[in-house]
Write an enzyme that holds these catalytic residues in place. Structure first.
Site, short mmCIF file in Angstrom:
data_model
loop_
_atom_site.label_atom_id
_atom_site.label_comp_id
_atom_site.label_asym_id
_atom_site.label_seq_id
_atom_site.Cartn_x
_atom_site.Cartn_y
_atom_site.Cartn_z
N THR A 26 -0.11 5.10 -2.23
CA THR A 26 -2.03 5.55 -2.07
C THR A 26 -2.43 4.77 -3.28
OG1 THR A 26 -2.03 7.24 -3.06
CG2 THR A 26 -2.06 7.68 -1.05
N ASN A 28 -4.96 4.00 -5.79
CA ASN A 28 -6.00 4.34 -7.01
C ASN A 28 -6.44 3.46 -7.46
OD1 ASN A 28 -3.61 6.50 -6.47
ND2 ASN A 28 -4.13 7.94 -7.81
N GLU A 100 -8.68 7.06 -3.34
CA GLU A 100 -6.49 6.87 -3.40
C GLU A 100 -6.64 6.30 -2.12
OE1 GLU A 100 -3.41 9.49 -4.57
OE2 GLU A 100 -4.66 10.68 -5.72
#
Ligand code: ADP
Ligand code: RBF
Ligand code: MG
Length: 167
Positions: A26, A28, A100
């Site tokens: 993910t 961020n 995310e």
């Protein structure tokens, strides 16, 4: 229903859990304090924008930590489907919100320091706290499966706005 929400921000280092614990990287992103949408799990579109090394060197707002990595990133203007989580990750009890973004493709490279242009189109569900890591992973797999089936419906936003860079 959420309003279409546009977020342009730099990809920063996160908690280091996405790839390792969840098998789902993910990205961020920075500077999300201004966001007013409710916390939750969303889907939509995202584009990785790699600015030139010389441009970021001169930008006082660009984080120093990422000025070196930018020159090594591959250039692409593709707009991809994405799922994202926005909030406190109740399963991990974070004390600050994070955004995310998981891009629905196997990119095979990291893009820390790149700008991510995110368009949030649809809320899928609220964030949950789980009995086990496996249960969280299963829900993420279901989210990805659903998002892959609907993000094609969002592609018209690529052409109908000047938000995404054109090829
Ligand atoms: P972090 O905790 O630093 O966010 P993750 O384990 O969540 O680390 O991995 C996220 C990083 O993986 C992103 O910042 C990006 O550089 C890279 N990455 C590679 N492929 C993807 C993808 N398909 N979606 C999101 N990030 C990806
Ligand atoms: N974290 C939660 O605590 N609860 C959730 O319901 C949850 N759902 C997620 C769904 C998707 C599609 C993604 C990509 C992430 C989700 N997360 C959730 C965030 C996850 O805990 C976080 O990405 C990792 O801990 C890495 O920081
Ligand atoms: Mg992450």
């Amino acid at each position: 229903m959420v309003p279409l929400t546009y977020i342009r921000s730099i990809v920063i280092r996160g908690f280091g859990r996405g790839s390792r614990e969840l098998g789902c990287p993910t990205a961020n992103v920075d500077n999300i304090n201004h966001l007013t949408i409710p916390t939750g799990i969303y889907c939509g579109l995202a584009q990785i924008v790699v600015r030139s090394a010389s441009e970021v060197q001169q930008d006082p707002n660009y984080p120093d930590a990422y000025k070196d990595v930018i020159s090594k990133l591959p250039y692409t203007t593709e707009v991809k489907g994405m799922v994202c989580s926005f909030g406190f990750n109740p399963h991990y009890e974070n004390t600050e919100r994070s955004l995310e973004v998981h891009i629905l493709d196997n990119l095979g490279f990291d893009f820390y320091g790149a700008e991510l242009r995110v368009l949030i189109c649809e809320k899928m569900r609220d964030e949950k706290k789980y009995e086990s890591l496996e249960a969280l992973k299963q829900d993420i797999a279901n989210d990805i499966c659903y998002a892959k089936s609907v993000t094609v419906n969002f592609q018209h936003h690529v052409f109908n706005s000047n938000y995404f860079l054109k090829p």
